[in-house]
Design a protein around this motif. Structure first.
Motif, PDB file in Angstrom:
ATOM      1  N   GLY A 275      44.267   4.295  34.992  1.00  0.00           N
ATOM      2  CA  GLY A 275      44.657   3.835  33.662  1.00  0.00           C
ATOM      3  C   GLY A 275      44.294   2.385  33.418  1.00  0.00           C
TER       4      GLY A 275
ATOM      5  N   ARG B 131      49.385   6.814  34.849  1.00  0.00           N
ATOM      6  CA  ARG B 131      48.125   6.397  34.219  1.00  0.00           C
ATOM      7  C   ARG B 131      48.409   5.598  32.957  1.00  0.00           C
ATOM      8  N   THR B 132      49.342   6.073  32.143  1.00  0.00           N
ATOM      9  CA  THR B 132      49.712   5.372  30.910  1.00  0.00           C
ATOM     10  C   THR B 132      50.315   4.009  31.223  1.00  0.00           C
TER      11      THR B 132
ATOM     12  N   GLN C 231      47.534   1.630  32.203  1.00  0.00           N
ATOM     13  CA  GLN C 231      46.778   1.242  31.015  1.00  0.00           C
ATOM     14  C   GLN C 231      47.559   0.230  30.174  1.00  0.00           C
TER      15      GLN C 231
ATOM     16  N   SER D 121      46.353  -3.575  29.519  1.00  0.00           N
ATOM     17  CA  SER D 121      46.141  -3.999  28.125  1.00  0.00           C
ATOM     18  C   SER D 121      46.999  -5.190  27.768  1.00  0.00           C
TER      19      SER D 121
END
Length: 163
Positions: free
Chosen positions: A29, A148-149, A152, A156
């Motif tokens: 991610g 994974r989220t 990410q 970010s």
């Protein structure tokens, strides 16, 4: 190794594969901003070089795994005052609860004055018998997707300067 200024260091330990799978999913991610590092290899310089952290490990006997705890023991004093304010999050692979390991990580990083930027992800794998506890684990796809989220989102947030 030159790292991007917004590197997310994913420090992990795993005995049965669950925490490793979750760490790798988070690394997927995070993409290029993620750096996976086994706890046994993590040194103070690795933590200094990163902008934020994701600590991933199993709960063993109601506490943080020994290998992940040893990483904190090895790096704790050299980093006092050096990484204050940086973002962190956690993933705990648990047989039933996970809260003991979670509390232990939170207590340790309080001394570093890290900032929790995401709710703890505790993945309960319901391993209760000695055979289940020691067996290699398969992490359910929804839990891998959550990891994974999380990877990410952390990457970010670091890249955008939100964290």
């Amino acid at each position: 190794m030159t790292l991007p200024p917004h590197t997310l260091l994913i420090v992990w330990h795993s005995r049965t594969g669950a925490a490793e799978a979750l760490a790798h999913a988070a690394g997927d991610g995070a993409g290029a901003a993620g750096r996976l590092l086994p706890a046994s290899a993590c040194q103070p310089a690795d933590l200094i070089a990163a902008a934020g952290y994701l600590f991933v490990g199993p709960e063993n006997l109601g506490a943080l795994s020994g290998a992940l705890k040893e990483m904190f023991d090895r790096c704790y004093y050299p980093l006092l005052g050096a990484i204050e304010g940086r973002a962190y999050a956690t993933i705990v692979a648990a047989g039933s609860d996970g809260s003991g390991a979670q509390r232990q990580i939170d207590r340790i990083v309080t001394g570093w004055r890290l900032r929790r930027v995401a709710e703890p992800l505790i993945v309960n794998l319901a391993a209760q018998t000695p055979q289940q506890i020691m067996a290699p684990k398969t992490v359910p796809a929804p839990a891998l997707a959550e990891a994974r989220t999380l990877g990410q989102a952390l990457a970010s947030g670091l890249e955008l300067g939100v964290f």
